[in-house]
Motif scaffolding. Structure first.
Motif, mmCIF file in Angstrom:
data_model
loop_
_atom_site.group_PDB
_atom_site.id
_atom_site.type_symbol
_atom_site.label_atom_id
_atom_site.label_comp_id
_atom_site.label_asym_id
_atom_site.label_seq_id
_atom_site.Cartn_x
_atom_site.Cartn_y
_atom_site.Cartn_z
ATOM 1 N N HIS A 72 -77.241 -44.086 -35.381
ATOM 2 C CA HIS A 72 -76.311 -42.969 -35.593
ATOM 3 C C HIS A 72 -75.829 -42.474 -34.224
ATOM 4 O O HIS A 72 -76.265 -41.433 -33.739
ATOM 5 N N PRO A 73 -74.943 -43.233 -33.562
ATOM 6 C CA PRO A 73 -74.520 -42.872 -32.202
ATOM 7 C C PRO A 73 -73.681 -41.601 -32.165
ATOM 8 O O PRO A 73 -72.685 -41.478 -32.873
ATOM 9 N N HIS A 74 -74.095 -40.653 -31.325
ATOM 10 C CA HIS A 74 -73.359 -39.402 -31.191
ATOM 11 C C HIS A 74 -73.663 -38.759 -29.842
ATOM 12 O O HIS A 74 -74.688 -39.043 -29.235
ATOM 13 N N LEU A 75 -72.758 -37.911 -29.402
ATOM 14 C CA LEU A 75 -72.939 -37.171 -28.158
ATOM 15 C C LEU A 75 -73.212 -35.713 -28.456
ATOM 16 O O LEU A 75 -72.502 -35.088 -29.252
ATOM 17 N N HIS A 76 -74.232 -35.157 -27.831
ATOM 18 C CA HIS A 76 -74.466 -33.712 -27.850
ATOM 19 C C HIS A 76 -73.861 -33.163 -26.565
ATOM 20 O O HIS A 76 -74.246 -33.582 -25.471
ATOM 21 N N CYS A 77 -72.923 -32.246 -26.692
ATOM 22 C CA CYS A 77 -72.213 -31.731 -25.516
ATOM 23 C C CYS A 77 -72.351 -30.218 -25.395
ATOM 24 O O CYS A 77 -72.367 -29.512 -26.409
ATOM 25 N N ILE A 78 -72.468 -29.765 -24.174
ATOM 26 C CA ILE A 78 -72.433 -28.339 -23.877
ATOM 27 C C ILE A 78 -71.104 -28.083 -23.161
ATOM 28 O O ILE A 78 -70.840 -28.665 -22.111
ATOM 29 N N VAL A 79 -70.276 -27.230 -23.757
ATOM 30 C CA VAL A 79 -68.938 -26.973 -23.222
ATOM 31 C C VAL A 79 -68.753 -25.466 -23.022
ATOM 32 O O VAL A 79 -68.942 -24.691 -23.966
ATOM 33 N N PRO A 80 -68.393 -25.028 -21.816
ATOM 34 C CA PRO A 80 -68.154 -23.596 -21.607
ATOM 35 C C PRO A 80 -66.888 -23.149 -22.326
ATOM 36 O O PRO A 80 -65.952 -23.935 -22.489
ATOM 37 N N ALA A 81 -66.854 -21.901 -22.740
ATOM 38 C CA ALA A 81 -65.703 -21.356 -23.480
ATOM 39 C C ALA A 81 -64.604 -20.928 -22.509
ATOM 40 O O ALA A 81 -64.155 -19.779 -22.511
ATOM 41 N N GLY A 82 -64.178 -21.864 -21.669
ATOM 42 C CA GLY A 82 -63.120 -21.566 -20.721
ATOM 43 C C GLY A 82 -63.181 -22.513 -19.545
ATOM 44 O O GLY A 82 -63.918 -23.504 -19.561
#
Length: 200
Positions: A72-82
């Protein structure tokens, strides 16, 4: 101390099951395209004044298995709100931290970019038209969880995901001569806990 004190979103980019055979055969190429397509999606929407109008950032971690240990290939990403605008000043997303971007729009861009990169790769000639057709049968929904507001939660989250093993001891129910039974969550049924048996 290095984290900007702004909301951060947990965003998940997932590949459809139609690509699983190719992931097993050519993982390096497929996962490279996955990272590139995900980053393109965030960068493109971040630059668009409709959504933010700034240069954004992203931390991404690859996971290749699901709760039931299937591919089940997937990326967990942390993205800033700006991000940082052309003047070098922080600019928040238009949603003011309530959500990152429209998930449907993210899915469309992600799929289009991924397929475009796949068609340009050395794998293009090995992939049949039936696989490409399957990739466009369903929407690619990019999942975005509610934001993290405290930097310590981000660090704890990244620590878990960057050092996480496939299965922990507390999930193992029983070990038999020829198989093992373990607990997993079925997210198609609201995270209902079930038992999976796999042969050794």
């Amino acid at each position: 101390a290095d984290l900007i004190r702004v909301p951060y979103f947990h965003t998940v980019f997932t590949l459809p099951a139609a690509l699983n055979p190719i992931c097993l055969k050519e993982p390096e190429q497929l996962y490279t395209i996955l990272f590139q397509a995900a980053w393109y999606t965030i960068r493109k929407l971040g630059k668009d004044p409709k959504w933010c109008g700034a240069k954004m950032g992203m931390i991404a971690l690859l996971h290749t298995w699901g709760s039931n240990l299937s591919l089940h290939p997937h990326l967990h990403c942390i993205v800033p709100a700006g991000g940082i605008n052309k003047k070098g000043v922080w600019k928040s997303t238009r949603s003011k931290g309530k959500y990152l971007f429209n998930r449907k729009v993210m899915g469309l861009i992600f799929r289009a970019r991924f397929v475009a990169l796949l068609r340009k790769s050395s794998l293009a000639n090995d992939i049949g038209d039936d696989v490409y057709a399957q990739l466009f049968k369903k929407e690619w929904i990019v999942y975005a969880k509610q934001p993290f507001f405290d930097p310590k939660h981000i660090i704890a989250y990244l620590g878990r995901y960057s050092h996480k093993i496939a299965i922990t001891n507390h999930r193992i129910v029983n070990i038999y001569e020829d198989k093992i039974a373990f607990k997993y969550k079925d997210y198609r049924q609201g995270g209902k806990e079930k038992i999976m048996c796999l042969t050794q």
